[in-house]
Design a protein around this motif. Sequence first.
Motif, PDB file in Angstrom:
ATOM      1  N   SER A 179       0.798  -1.184   0.069  1.00  0.00           N
ATOM      2  CA  SER A 179      -0.072  -0.030   0.004  1.00  0.00           C
ATOM      3  C   SER A 179       1.031   1.374  -0.017  1.00  0.00           C
ATOM      4  O   SER A 179       0.312   2.300   0.061  1.00  0.00           O
ATOM      5  CB  SER A 179      -1.046   0.041   1.365  1.00  0.00           C
ATOM      6  N   GLY A 180       2.183   1.126  -0.165  1.00  0.00           N
ATOM      7  CA  GLY A 180       3.066   2.328  -0.166  1.00  0.00           C
ATOM      8  C   GLY A 180       3.387   2.923   1.129  1.00  0.00           C
ATOM      9  O   GLY A 180       4.124   3.820   1.221  1.00  0.00           O
ATOM     10  N   HIS A 181       3.102   2.206   2.181  1.00  0.00           N
ATOM     11  CA  HIS A 181       3.863   2.756   3.654  1.00  0.00           C
ATOM     12  C   HIS A 181       4.896   2.197   3.798  1.00  0.00           C
ATOM     13  O   HIS A 181       5.367   1.205   3.258  1.00  0.00           O
ATOM     14  CB  HIS A 181       2.642   2.423   4.712  1.00  0.00           C
ATOM     15  N   GLN A 182       5.896   2.949   4.822  1.00  0.00           N
ATOM     16  CA  GLN A 182       7.142   2.250   5.127  1.00  0.00           C
ATOM     17  C   GLN A 182       6.865   1.492   6.416  1.00  0.00           C
ATOM     18  O   GLN A 182       6.187   1.986   7.313  1.00  0.00           O
ATOM     19  CB  GLN A 182       7.909   3.740   5.594  1.00  0.00           C
ATOM     20  N   SER A 183       7.472   0.286   6.253  1.00  0.00           N
ATOM     21  CA  SER A 183       7.276  -0.461   7.650  1.00  0.00           C
ATOM     22  C   SER A 183       8.700  -0.802   8.267  1.00  0.00           C
ATOM     23  O   SER A 183       9.732  -0.917   7.657  1.00  0.00           O
ATOM     24  CB  SER A 183       6.783  -1.936   7.033  1.00  0.00           C
ATOM     25  N   HIS A 184       8.326  -0.936   9.574  1.00  0.00           N
ATOM     26  CA  HIS A 184       9.474  -1.008  10.491  1.00  0.00           C
ATOM     27  C   HIS A 184       9.326  -2.069  11.528  1.00  0.00           C
ATOM     28  O   HIS A 184       8.050  -2.263  11.996  1.00  0.00           O
ATOM     29  CB  HIS A 184      10.079   0.332  11.222  1.00  0.00           C
ATOM     30  N   TRP A 185      10.064  -3.027  11.595  1.00  0.00           N
ATOM     31  CA  TRP A 185      10.256  -3.883  12.915  1.00  0.00           C
ATOM     32  C   TRP A 185      11.157  -3.655  13.809  1.00  0.00           C
ATOM     33  O   TRP A 185      12.256  -3.734  13.565  1.00  0.00           O
ATOM     34  CB  TRP A 185      10.151  -5.235  12.107  1.00  0.00           C
ATOM     35  N   ILE A 186      10.865  -3.372  14.905  1.00  0.00           N
ATOM     36  CA  ILE A 186      11.650  -3.128  16.169  1.00  0.00           C
ATOM     37  C   ILE A 186      11.540  -4.435  17.074  1.00  0.00           C
ATOM     38  O   ILE A 186      10.431  -4.630  17.451  1.00  0.00           O
ATOM     39  CB  ILE A 186      11.339  -1.650  16.916  1.00  0.00           C
ATOM     40  N   SER A 198       9.816  -6.376   6.192  1.00  0.00           N
ATOM     41  CA  SER A 198       9.710  -5.028   6.689  1.00  0.00           C
ATOM     42  C   SER A 198      10.861  -4.205   5.803  1.00  0.00           C
ATOM     43  O   SER A 198      11.994  -4.843   5.690  1.00  0.00           O
ATOM     44  CB  SER A 198       9.976  -4.797   8.301  1.00  0.00           C
ATOM     45  N   ASN A 199      10.487  -3.213   5.615  1.00  0.00           N
ATOM     46  CA  ASN A 199      11.633  -2.053   4.832  1.00  0.00           C
ATOM     47  C   ASN A 199      12.770  -1.938   5.774  1.00  0.00           C
ATOM     48  O   ASN A 199      13.851  -1.803   5.272  1.00  0.00           O
ATOM     49  CB  ASN A 199      10.848  -0.753   4.753  1.00  0.00           C
ATOM     50  N   PHE A 200      12.673  -2.105   7.078  1.00  0.00           N
ATOM     51  CA  PHE A 200      13.602  -1.912   7.858  1.00  0.00           C
ATOM     52  C   PHE A 200      13.451  -2.792   9.365  1.00  0.00           C
ATOM     53  O   PHE A 200      12.338  -2.686   9.839  1.00  0.00           O
ATOM     54  CB  PHE A 200      13.662  -0.381   8.517  1.00  0.00           C
ATOM     55  N   ILE A 201      14.453  -3.440   9.748  1.00  0.00           N
ATOM     56  CA  ILE A 201      14.558  -4.227  10.909  1.00  0.00           C
ATOM     57  C   ILE A 201      15.376  -3.642  11.755  1.00  0.00           C
ATOM     58  O   ILE A 201      16.556  -3.351  11.376  1.00  0.00           O
ATOM     59  CB  ILE A 201      14.660  -5.701  10.700  1.00  0.00           C
TER      60      ILE A 201
END
Length: 195
Positions: free
Chosen positions: A64-71, A91-94
Amino acid sequence: YGYDRETNPLLSNYNKQNLILQKQSIANNTYTIYSLSEALTSSNQFNKIKLEDSPSIINLINRSGHQSHWITNQQLYGAFDNLVTVIADDSNFIHATNYNFGTKDIKNNYDERVLDKLRDIISKRSKKSSTFIIIHLMGSHVNYKNRYPSSFNYFNDYLLDYSNYGLFSSKEPKLISTVNHYDNSVRYNDFILDE
């Protein structure tokens, strides 16, 4: 909720309009890894869709074009984490704060480690797209006494009232200690969620 000990005093004070209380939630498995894997994908105990054929919430967010982060403050790779890590890997970023491997459980690996990373992501997020953040805490996994700093050693009763604890009201020190450690870990989690 409904527990006689104040294990979540901060969340209990939230404005009811800003907090969704789920009173009838049921985990679909007794093991967190399977329960979480199915909670984050379209796979579940009713539809029998294989996990590998199921889009995850991360897949949907990314599409959907959102930025995803997994902390995460849990291990990324080990006996109990690989299925969840497969989902996190999309995720875009882990952002990992726990670099242990296997079944090693160390002390002083408190969940507050995720807070600085969360603040950093929020301060740097793009105004051009929405940011979706999943925070994977150690929470109240065993060993409970390793899940909170000594400053959160709030419950240290030596006896538990039978009317409230039934069989757990035993005078057995190890059992009472376990209940106290668990409740302290939940109270610490309340602090983390409030932050």
